[in-house]
Scaffold this motif. Structure first.
Motif, mmCIF file in Angstrom:
data_model
loop_
_atom_site.group_PDB
_atom_site.id
_atom_site.type_symbol
_atom_site.label_atom_id
_atom_site.label_comp_id
_atom_site.label_asym_id
_atom_site.label_seq_id
_atom_site.Cartn_x
_atom_site.Cartn_y
_atom_site.Cartn_z
ATOM 1 N N THR A 222 90.419 11.626 65.975
ATOM 2 C CA THR A 222 89.660 12.613 66.758
ATOM 3 C C THR A 222 89.292 13.814 65.885
ATOM 4 O O THR A 222 88.206 14.369 66.011
ATOM 5 N N ALA A 223 90.202 14.176 64.956
ATOM 6 C CA ALA A 223 89.909 15.312 64.082
ATOM 7 C C ALA A 223 88.678 15.016 63.225
ATOM 8 O O ALA A 223 87.824 15.887 63.028
ATOM 9 N N GLU A 224 88.551 13.765 62.769
ATOM 10 C CA GLU A 224 87.373 13.400 61.967
ATOM 11 C C GLU A 224 86.133 13.287 62.852
ATOM 12 O O GLU A 224 85.065 13.775 62.518
ATOM 13 N N GLY A 225 86.311 12.650 63.982
ATOM 14 C CA GLY A 225 85.163 12.319 64.825
ATOM 15 C C GLY A 225 84.598 13.519 65.569
ATOM 16 O O GLY A 225 83.420 13.544 65.903
ATOM 17 N N TYR A 226 85.436 14.493 65.843
ATOM 18 C CA TYR A 226 84.971 15.617 66.662
ATOM 19 C C TYR A 226 85.174 16.973 66.013
ATOM 20 O O TYR A 226 85.041 18.001 66.657
ATOM 21 N N ALA A 227 85.533 16.966 64.722
ATOM 22 C CA ALA A 227 85.704 18.232 64.000
ATOM 23 C C ALA A 227 86.558 19.201 64.803
ATOM 24 O O ALA A 227 86.205 20.370 64.964
ATOM 25 N N THR A 228 87.684 18.711 65.325
ATOM 26 C CA THR A 228 88.494 19.582 66.172
ATOM 27 C C THR A 228 89.260 20.628 65.368
ATOM 28 O O THR A 228 89.836 21.536 65.946
ATOM 29 N N ASP A 229 89.281 20.473 64.025
ATOM 30 C CA ASP A 229 89.985 21.481 63.239
ATOM 31 C C ASP A 229 89.111 22.701 62.984
ATOM 32 O O ASP A 229 89.603 23.764 62.663
ATOM 33 N N THR A 230 87.788 22.542 63.145
ATOM 34 C CA THR A 230 86.914 23.710 63.049
ATOM 35 C C THR A 230 86.348 23.964 64.447
ATOM 36 O O THR A 230 86.772 23.355 65.405
ATOM 37 N N ALA A 231 85.391 24.887 64.544
ATOM 38 C CA ALA A 231 84.829 25.189 65.859
ATOM 39 C C ALA A 231 84.036 23.976 66.362
ATOM 40 O O ALA A 231 83.132 23.488 65.692
ATOM 41 N N PHE A 232 84.381 23.502 67.539
ATOM 42 C CA PHE A 232 83.709 22.338 68.096
ATOM 43 C C PHE A 232 82.410 22.774 68.757
ATOM 44 O O PHE A 232 82.393 23.706 69.560
ATOM 45 N N SER A 233 81.336 22.088 68.425
ATOM 46 C CA SER A 233 80.040 22.436 69.020
ATOM 47 C C SER A 233 79.510 21.254 69.808
ATOM 48 O O SER A 233 79.187 20.208 69.229
ATOM 49 N N PRO A 234 79.419 21.393 71.125
ATOM 50 C CA PRO A 234 78.900 20.286 71.945
ATOM 51 C C PRO A 234 77.526 19.811 71.467
ATOM 52 O O PRO A 234 77.288 18.609 71.362
ATOM 53 N N ALA A 235 76.649 20.754 71.155
ATOM 54 C CA ALA A 235 75.286 20.373 70.780
ATOM 55 C C ALA A 235 75.302 19.565 69.487
ATOM 56 O O ALA A 235 74.611 18.536 69.375
ATOM 57 N N GLU A 236 76.104 19.996 68.502
ATOM 58 C CA GLU A 236 76.157 19.272 67.228
ATOM 59 C C GLU A 236 76.759 17.890 67.421
ATOM 60 O O GLU A 236 76.322 16.915 66.809
ATOM 61 N N GLN A 237 77.768 17.816 68.294
ATOM 62 C CA GLN A 237 78.413 16.528 68.525
ATOM 63 C C GLN A 237 77.436 15.540 69.156
ATOM 64 O O GLN A 237 77.386 14.370 68.775
ATOM 65 N N VAL A 238 76.678 16.029 70.105
ATOM 66 C CA VAL A 238 75.705 15.166 70.768
ATOM 67 C C VAL A 238 74.645 14.699 69.767
ATOM 68 O O VAL A 238 74.262 13.525 69.744
ATOM 69 N N GLU A 239 74.194 15.615 68.909
ATOM 70 C CA GLU A 239 73.200 15.236 67.900
ATOM 71 C C GLU A 239 73.777 14.207 66.938
ATOM 72 O O GLU A 239 73.092 13.285 66.493
ATOM 73 N N HIS A 240 75.060 14.365 66.619
ATOM 74 C CA HIS A 240 75.736 13.425 65.740
ATOM 75 C C HIS A 240 75.692 12.011 66.353
ATOM 76 O O HIS A 240 75.369 11.037 65.670
ATOM 77 N N TYR A 241 75.997 11.931 67.642
ATOM 78 C CA TYR A 241 75.963 10.625 68.303
ATOM 79 C C TYR A 241 74.536 10.083 68.391
ATOM 80 O O TYR A 241 74.303 8.878 68.312
ATOM 81 N N ARG A 242 73.606 10.956 68.565
ATOM 82 C CA ARG A 242 72.210 10.503 68.604
ATOM 83 C C ARG A 242 71.848 9.848 67.260
ATOM 84 O O ARG A 242 71.247 8.782 67.205
ATOM 85 N N GLU A 243 72.273 10.510 66.171
ATOM 86 C CA GLU A 243 72.027 9.990 64.829
ATOM 87 C C GLU A 243 72.725 8.648 64.613
ATOM 88 O O GLU A 243 72.155 7.708 64.080
ATOM 89 N N LEU A 244 74.006 8.593 65.034
ATOM 90 C CA LEU A 244 74.765 7.352 64.856
ATOM 91 C C LEU A 244 74.101 6.200 65.613
ATOM 92 O O LEU A 244 74.050 5.061 65.120
ATOM 93 N N THR A 245 73.586 6.502 66.794
ATOM 94 C CA THR A 245 72.930 5.459 67.587
ATOM 95 C C THR A 245 71.656 4.992 66.882
ATOM 96 O O THR A 245 71.382 3.792 66.778
ATOM 97 N N ARG A 246 70.910 5.958 66.393
ATOM 98 C CA ARG A 246 69.663 5.609 65.704
ATOM 99 C C ARG A 246 69.973 4.752 64.463
ATOM 100 O O ARG A 246 69.336 3.719 64.224
ATOM 101 N N ALA A 247 71.006 5.169 63.704
ATOM 102 C CA ALA A 247 71.379 4.430 62.485
ATOM 103 C C ALA A 247 71.809 3.007 62.843
ATOM 104 O O ALA A 247 71.477 2.037 62.139
ATOM 105 N N ALA A 248 72.562 2.877 63.960
ATOM 106 C CA ALA A 248 73.020 1.548 64.378
ATOM 107 C C ALA A 248 71.829 0.661 64.702
ATOM 108 O O ALA A 248 71.776 -0.513 64.297
#
Lengths: 311, 275
Positions: B81-107
């Motif tokens: 979870t620390a890698e996947g959601y950057a929970t050790d730094t400030a968590f940003s919902p918008a960045e996380q969602v964009e990250h998943y959008r990118e991962l989906t596109r790459a897939a």
């Protein structure tokens, strides 16, 4: 003959609730006209809501003073069921309280003459409690010629004051509102042997159960039945770990019964008390309003509520 | 879809589905993750498993058919979870969602049919609730837009106060023996409250609504067309939330309530406009 004192020793700080019964136009005029004029002389807002006969009598006797009434309205169009009528009344009372130190009202609940308006007596009874701190004199007018004996009997039992010789006096037949409600609610018979009975521990279980039990011929009201039953179950589950939910049909009436083993209701009149805009309890008022009729039995060993839904 | 869906088994899910699954222990977590990922494998989806501890995740995957080949080929990826959601730094919902959008596109670019994520988000729930609720809602919107499927896993010991609003933000729910009641959806033009809101859901819905809507000043429509049940407690909570949002500059317009809910709303001076 002693001077007439239309509101007796009322000091304008809390509710005075008089049930006045008249048999002739003369009696009516001699009670209401001095009442109205005294209000004018004290600078109080004076409101009149009455049937056509009373209105025309007052119009004839007040003459130009009629225009000084704050409200002069027809009672015939006011009835919208007990809860709806009281809700509108309650809104008016709150507005008055915000604008006047005290006021007086002469009101003729003409709907008492019809079967469907009889439930109004229960609201009259409860008003003695829930409006006790409202600073107004409520002079309720009842025409002996139009109202059946059981209604006139209820007038005496629900109004602490009646008209004496020249002044209001205590009504000997007045009953505590709770005692009146208990006697005025539908008769309480044993639960029929063929009732469907379920133990419920959560409101959602109760909703599913009630929804499934509503007869086919009144599915159009299923939303009302489920909501009313839910609110009563909710109250039961607030004081007990489970509630017993029973449903049956009595003639063409569908009955939802909710029983709990809690400590009993602190106030069993709440089904007739308008909740107002604040944060107080609303559930019983809503359930009683949605049902066609309601009855309850409460005591230290628990509470059982019945909600009745007609066709 | 008028009510949230009860998810009896973590399968039968398709792109766009967004499920909440609470688990009591690692065995329950594994029992949910395995069939879910195996279904994705059969559908040719890119698989991503995110959890608190890599060791627990690898253990959970022991029974997955073709596990080693999936890992080697990159079709299955495991992250903490620390890698996947950057929970050790400030968590940003918008960045996380964009990250998943990118991962989906790459897939999809790699020839997969979509992205299927199983993520244990409990660590996030322990440290950043406010962002969590806003994130779950934004993620739900994302899944309405791209071929992504998600199984959001939560440790049941987080408790009902934390999990209640989380559950409400998912259209597919698996949460103890209780049936799903309410769903606050952000897909479509406006927010929509669906299903049943009673005393047991009122506080959860209120909390979710505050966090989701509180940072969007302006007029916000809340569609109640598919709200099949609302009780006095639910209406009271909605009235309070609407007032609190108004204090933050968010004007909530209630739209399209059915008859019974409208009655309860009226008790608190709230009127819904026609849909």
């Amino acid at each position: 003959m002693s001077r007439v004192r239309p509101t007796g020793a009322w000091d304008g700080t809390r509710l005075a609730h008089e049930g006045f019964v008249f048999g002739t136009d003369h009696e009516l005029v001699h009670r209401v006209v001095p009442f109205v004029l005294e209000g004018f002389s004290r600078g109080e807002p004076v409101l009149v809501v009455a049937g056509e006969r009373v209105r025309s009598l007052l119009a004839a006797h007040l003459g130009a003073d009629l225009g000084r009434l704050d409200v002069f309205a027809a009672a015939e169009t006011w009835w919208r069921g007990g809860h709806g009528t009281l809700e509108a009344y309650d809104t008016d009372l709150r507005a008055l309280r915000a604008s006047a130190a005290s006021w007086r009202l002469a009101a003729e609940p003409v709907w008492l003459a019809e079967d469907q308006g009889r439930e109004w007596s229960r609201f009259e009874a409860v008003a003695n409690r829930c409006y006790d701190d409202m600073p107004y004199y409520s002079l309720c007018l009842h025409d002996r010629r139009r109202l059946p004996e059981p209604v006139l009997d209820a007038v005496a039992r629900t109004h602490p004051l009646t008209w004496g010789a020249g002044a209001p006096v205590e009504q000997a037949g007045y009953e505590d509102p709770v005692a009146f409600l208990r006697s005025a609610q539908p008769a309480w018979g044993p639960r029929p042997a063929d009732a469907a009975v379920h133990l419920v521990t959560s409101p959602w279980e109760a909703r599913r159960t009630i929804c499934a039990a509503v007869p086919d011929d009144r599915r159009a009201r299923v939303g009302d039945v489920v909501l009313a039953g839910h609110e009563v179950v909710q109250n039961a589950l607030a004081v007990a770990a489970f509630a017993e939910l029973a449903t049956w049909t009595d003639g063409d009436t569908f009955v939802v019964e909710v029983a709990d083993s809690g400590p009993g209701l602190a106030d069993e009149t709440l089904g007739y008390v308008p909740p107002g805009p604040g944060d107080g309890p609303h559930g019983m008022w809503l359930a009683w309003r949605l049902a066609d009729d309601a009855a309850l039995v409460t005591g230290p060993s628990g509470t059982t509520v019945r909600l009745f839904f007609g066709p | 879809m008028s009510a949230p869906r009860h998810l009896g088994s973590p399968t039968g899910l398709r792109p766009g589905d967004h499920a909440c699954w609470t688990y009591a222990d690692p065995a329950e977590l594994a029992a949910a993750v395995l069939p879910y990922l195996d279904e994705g494998r059969r559908r040719g989806e890119q698989l991503l498993l995110v959890g608190e501890s890599r060791a627990v995740l690898v253990e959970a995957l022991a029974g997955l058919p073709d596990r080693d080949r999936l890992l080697e080929s990159g079709q299955l990826e495991v992250r903490t979870t620390a890698e996947g959601y950057a929970t050790d730094t400030a968590f940003s919902p918008a960045e996380q969602v964009e990250h998943y959008r990118e991962l989906t596109r790459a897939a999809v670019d790699r020839g997969r049919t979509g992205l299927r994520v199983a993520a244990d988000v409990s660590p996030l729930a322990r440290q950043d609730l406010h962002h969590l609720y806003a994130y779950e809602q934004a993620a739900d919107v994302l899944m309405g837009e791209v071929p992504m499927t998600a199984l959001c896993l939560y440790d049941a010991s987080l408790g009902v106060d934390v999990l209640g609003p989380v559950v409400v933000l998912h259209p597919d729910q698996h949460h103890g023996r209780r049936p799903p009641l309410a769903h606050l959806s952000g897909r479509g033009r406006s927010l929509a409250l669906r299903g049943e809101v009673d005393l047991t859901e009122a506080a959860h819905v209120a909390r979710a609504l505050l966090d989701v809507a509180g940072s969007r000043p302006g007029v916000l429509d809340l569609d109640l067309t598919d709200l099949t049940f609302l009780d006095v407690a639910g209406a009271r909570a909605l009235a309070r939330t609407v007032a609190e949002l108004a204090g933050r500059g968010v004007v909530v317009r209630l739209v399209g309530a059915q008859r019974s809910p409208a009655r309860c709303l009226a008790l608190f001076g709230l009127n819904a406009e026609p849909a």
